[in-house]
Design a protein around this motif. Structure first.
Motif, PDB file in Angstrom:
ATOM      1  N   TYR A 117       0.840  -1.192   0.000  1.00 42.23           N
ATOM      2  CA  TYR A 117       0.000   0.000   0.000  1.00 42.23           C
ATOM      3  C   TYR A 117       0.877   1.244   0.000  1.00 42.23           C
ATOM      4  O   TYR A 117       1.993   1.234   0.527  1.00 42.23           O
ATOM      5  CB  TYR A 117      -0.890   0.057   1.251  1.00 42.23           C
ATOM      6  CG  TYR A 117      -1.900  -1.053   1.341  1.00 42.23           C
ATOM      7  CD1 TYR A 117      -1.570  -2.271   1.921  1.00 42.23           C
ATOM      8  CD2 TYR A 117      -3.195  -0.884   0.847  1.00 42.23           C
ATOM      9  CE1 TYR A 117      -2.501  -3.299   2.003  1.00 42.23           C
ATOM     10  CE2 TYR A 117      -4.130  -1.905   0.939  1.00 42.23           C
ATOM     11  CZ  TYR A 117      -3.766  -3.102   1.512  1.00 42.23           C
ATOM     12  OH  TYR A 117      -4.687  -4.111   1.598  1.00 42.23           O
ATOM     13  N   GLN A 158       0.747   5.366   1.092  1.00 44.37           N
ATOM     14  CA  GLN A 158      -0.006   6.442   1.742  1.00 44.37           C
ATOM     15  C   GLN A 158       0.689   7.765   1.506  1.00 44.37           C
ATOM     16  O   GLN A 158       1.868   7.931   1.836  1.00 44.37           O
ATOM     17  CB  GLN A 158      -0.158   6.231   3.239  1.00 44.37           C
ATOM     18  CG  GLN A 158      -1.156   7.233   3.805  1.00 44.37           C
ATOM     19  CD  GLN A 158      -1.088   7.378   5.303  1.00 44.37           C
ATOM     20  OE1 GLN A 158      -0.028   7.328   5.875  1.00 44.37           O
ATOM     21  NE2 GLN A 158      -2.241   7.566   5.920  1.00 44.37           N
ATOM     22  N   GLY A 188      -3.029  13.205   3.162  1.00 45.79           N
ATOM     23  CA  GLY A 188      -4.414  13.477   2.794  1.00 45.79           C
ATOM     24  C   GLY A 188      -5.107  12.331   2.091  1.00 45.79           C
ATOM     25  O   GLY A 188      -6.307  12.395   1.837  1.00 45.79           O
ATOM     26  N   GLN A 189      -4.364  11.289   1.771  1.00 49.81           N
ATOM     27  CA  GLN A 189      -4.945  10.128   1.076  1.00 49.81           C
ATOM     28  C   GLN A 189      -5.016   8.950   2.034  1.00 49.81           C
ATOM     29  O   GLN A 189      -4.179   8.791   2.910  1.00 49.81           O
ATOM     30  CB  GLN A 189      -4.075   9.737  -0.117  1.00 49.81           C
ATOM     31  CG  GLN A 189      -3.969  10.798  -1.186  1.00 49.81           C
ATOM     32  CD  GLN A 189      -5.205  10.843  -2.044  1.00 49.81           C
ATOM     33  OE1 GLN A 189      -5.805   9.831  -2.353  1.00 49.81           O
ATOM     34  NE2 GLN A 189      -5.613  12.041  -2.404  1.00 49.81           N
ATOM     35  N   GLY A 190      -5.995   8.112   1.830  1.00 51.57           N
ATOM     36  CA  GLY A 190      -6.025   6.854   2.559  1.00 51.57           C
ATOM     37  C   GLY A 190      -4.978   5.919   1.989  1.00 51.57           C
ATOM     38  O   GLY A 190      -4.279   6.246   1.033  1.00 51.57           O
ATOM     39  N   LEU A 191      -4.888   4.759   2.574  1.00 52.77           N
ATOM     40  CA  LEU A 191      -3.969   3.758   2.049  1.00 52.77           C
ATOM     41  C   LEU A 191      -4.454   3.312   0.674  1.00 52.77           C
ATOM     42  O   LEU A 191      -5.584   2.852   0.530  1.00 52.77           O
ATOM     43  CB  LEU A 191      -3.904   2.555   3.001  1.00 52.77           C
ATOM     44  CG  LEU A 191      -3.280   2.822   4.368  1.00 52.77           C
ATOM     45  CD1 LEU A 191      -3.435   1.601   5.267  1.00 52.77           C
ATOM     46  CD2 LEU A 191      -1.822   3.171   4.217  1.00 52.77           C
ATOM     47  N   LEU A 208       4.636   7.016   2.314  1.00 55.76           N
ATOM     48  CA  LEU A 208       4.889   5.891   3.209  1.00 55.76           C
ATOM     49  C   LEU A 208       4.394   4.641   2.496  1.00 55.76           C
ATOM     50  O   LEU A 208       3.249   4.605   2.041  1.00 55.76           O
ATOM     51  CB  LEU A 208       4.140   6.081   4.521  1.00 55.76           C
ATOM     52  CG  LEU A 208       4.272   4.962   5.554  1.00 55.76           C
ATOM     53  CD1 LEU A 208       5.702   4.890   6.093  1.00 55.76           C
ATOM     54  CD2 LEU A 208       3.280   5.167   6.700  1.00 55.76           C
ATOM     55  N   GLN A 221     -13.421  13.524  10.251  1.00 60.93           N
ATOM     56  CA  GLN A 221     -12.014  13.402   9.876  1.00 60.93           C
ATOM     57  C   GLN A 221     -11.141  13.427  11.128  1.00 60.93           C
ATOM     58  O   GLN A 221     -10.130  12.725  11.203  1.00 60.93           O
ATOM     59  CB  GLN A 221     -11.647  14.551   8.942  1.00 60.93           C
ATOM     60  CG  GLN A 221     -10.302  14.410   8.289  1.00 60.93           C
ATOM     61  CD  GLN A 221     -10.086  15.492   7.247  1.00 60.93           C
ATOM     62  OE1 GLN A 221     -10.884  16.428   7.107  1.00 60.93           O
ATOM     63  NE2 GLN A 221      -9.007  15.394   6.507  1.00 60.93           N
ATOM     64  N   LEU A 224      -8.909   3.434  11.168  1.00 59.66           N
ATOM     65  CA  LEU A 224      -9.139   3.208   9.743  1.00 59.66           C
ATOM     66  C   LEU A 224     -10.145   2.093   9.550  1.00 59.66           C
ATOM     67  O   LEU A 224     -10.128   1.098  10.287  1.00 59.66           O
ATOM     68  CB  LEU A 224      -7.843   2.767   9.049  1.00 59.66           C
ATOM     69  CG  LEU A 224      -6.676   3.732   9.015  1.00 59.66           C
ATOM     70  CD1 LEU A 224      -5.428   3.013   8.492  1.00 59.66           C
ATOM     71  CD2 LEU A 224      -6.986   4.914   8.129  1.00 59.66           C
ATOM     72  N   PHE A 246      -9.370   1.293   1.708  1.00 60.43           N
ATOM     73  CA  PHE A 246      -9.329   1.995   2.983  1.00 60.43           C
ATOM     74  C   PHE A 246      -9.982   3.362   2.902  1.00 60.43           C
ATOM     75  O   PHE A 246      -9.894   4.053   1.880  1.00 60.43           O
ATOM     76  CB  PHE A 246      -7.875   2.194   3.439  1.00 60.43           C
ATOM     77  CG  PHE A 246      -7.262   0.980   4.079  1.00 60.43           C
ATOM     78  CD1 PHE A 246      -6.644   0.015   3.314  1.00 60.43           C
ATOM     79  CD2 PHE A 246      -7.302   0.825   5.455  1.00 60.43           C
ATOM     80  CE1 PHE A 246      -6.079  -1.105   3.902  1.00 60.43           C
ATOM     81  CE2 PHE A 246      -6.737  -0.286   6.066  1.00 60.43           C
ATOM     82  CZ  PHE A 246      -6.123  -1.249   5.286  1.00 60.43           C
ATOM     83  N   GLY A 247     -10.599   3.768   4.015  1.00 56.18           N
ATOM     84  CA  GLY A 247     -11.008   5.148   4.172  1.00 56.18           C
ATOM     85  C   GLY A 247      -9.796   5.974   4.593  1.00 56.18           C
ATOM     86  O   GLY A 247      -8.715   5.431   4.831  1.00 56.18           O
ATOM     87  N   THR A 248      -9.983   7.277   4.693  1.00 49.15           N
ATOM     88  CA  THR A 248      -8.866   8.155   5.064  1.00 49.15           C
ATOM     89  C   THR A 248      -8.676   8.250   6.578  1.00 49.15           C
ATOM     90  O   THR A 248      -7.726   8.850   7.040  1.00 49.15           O
ATOM     91  CB  THR A 248      -9.044   9.575   4.501  1.00 49.15           C
ATOM     92  OG1 THR A 248     -10.344  10.045   4.855  1.00 49.15           O
ATOM     93  CG2 THR A 248      -8.898   9.576   2.988  1.00 49.15           C
ATOM     94  N   GLY A 249      -9.579   7.636   7.331  1.00 51.57           N
ATOM     95  CA  GLY A 249      -9.375   7.539   8.768  1.00 51.57           C
ATOM     96  C   GLY A 249     -10.018   8.646   9.579  1.00 51.57           C
ATOM     97  O   GLY A 249     -10.336   9.723   9.074  1.00 51.57           O
TER      98      GLY A 249
END
Lengths: 113, 112
Positions: A35, A37, A40-43, A88, B9, B89, B102-105
């Motif tokens: 993945y 990251q 501002g973005q999700g995985l 990351l 968020q 998450l 995945f969502g952005t958490g």
């Protein structure tokens, strides 16, 4: 039981170079997923390997590639690095392919200058 | 591209408060919904995996519910403690392949 390990933990490269990241899964786990990251973005899913075969691939350009060895260790390669590849990179392992729990490593933080 | 959304968020609560977050996901092609907790400088830690509509899971003060028909899951933390501070998450697994979306958490900060 040792967890998922990733090397290196930090890396600085310049544009145009290539990089190889390594992931060692939990013993007995045969599936490894990668993945990315970015802020501002999700995985974002890159790809998944199971028994040395790529099973799924996310929506990333061909500069991103990977492979898996017979001991289930996996490598991810990014060629012709771009500034936007700074991120990351996490790998996760699971016992088999399928939506079971994935266990994550600590990640490799890549900075492209 | 599958859309997984989490709200809020970010969240700041006082120690001892109870709180909850939401994860919204596509209601079609559902296979599983995962919750992870991610503390700074550590690896994401698996909390729950839920597969059945109406599933409820609990781990200490943390619990989660699942509604696959309407495409949402709630994560609850009862009596928040400073050590609960982390990003939570959720990840959606469709039945079309082994891929997590995945969502952005939700970033939770518990103030002592």
């Amino acid at each position: 039981k040792a967890g998922v390990t990733q090397t290196p933990r930090y890396l600085i490269k310049t544009r145009g170079q290539q990089v190889t990241l390594s992931c060692s899964p939990i013993s007995g786990h045969r599936s490894v997923s990668w993945y990315q990251q970015t802020p501002g973005q999700g995985l974002q899913f890159l790809f998944e390997y199971f028994s040395e075969t790529q099973r799924n691939k996310g929506n990333f350009p061909g500069r991103f590639s990977g492979r898996q060895f017979s001991n289930s260790r996996s490598e991810m390669n990014v060629s012709t690095l771009e500034l936007g590849d700074s991120a990351l990179y996490l790998c996760a392992s699971s016992r088999s392919t399928g939506p079971e729990t994935q266990y994550f490593g600590p990640g490799t933080r890549l900075l492209v200058l | 591209i599958l859309n997984v959304e989490q709200s809020p968020q970010s969240l700041h609560v006082q120690e001892g408060d109870s709180t909850n977050f939401t994860c919204s996901f596509p209601s079609s092609n559902f296979y599983a919904l995962h919750w992870y907790r991610w503390e700074t400088a550590k690896s994401p830690e698996a909390l729950f995996v839920m597969t059945l509509n109406g599933d409820e899971k609990k781990k200490g003060r943390i619990s989660a519910t699942l509604n696959t028909k309407e495409g949402y899951s709630y994560l609850y933390i009862k009596g928040s403690q400073p050590e609960d501070s982390a990003t939570y998450l959720c990840a959606f697994s469709p039945n079309t392949g082994n891929q997590f979306y995945f969502g952005t958490g939700t970033s939770l900060t518990v103030i002592p």
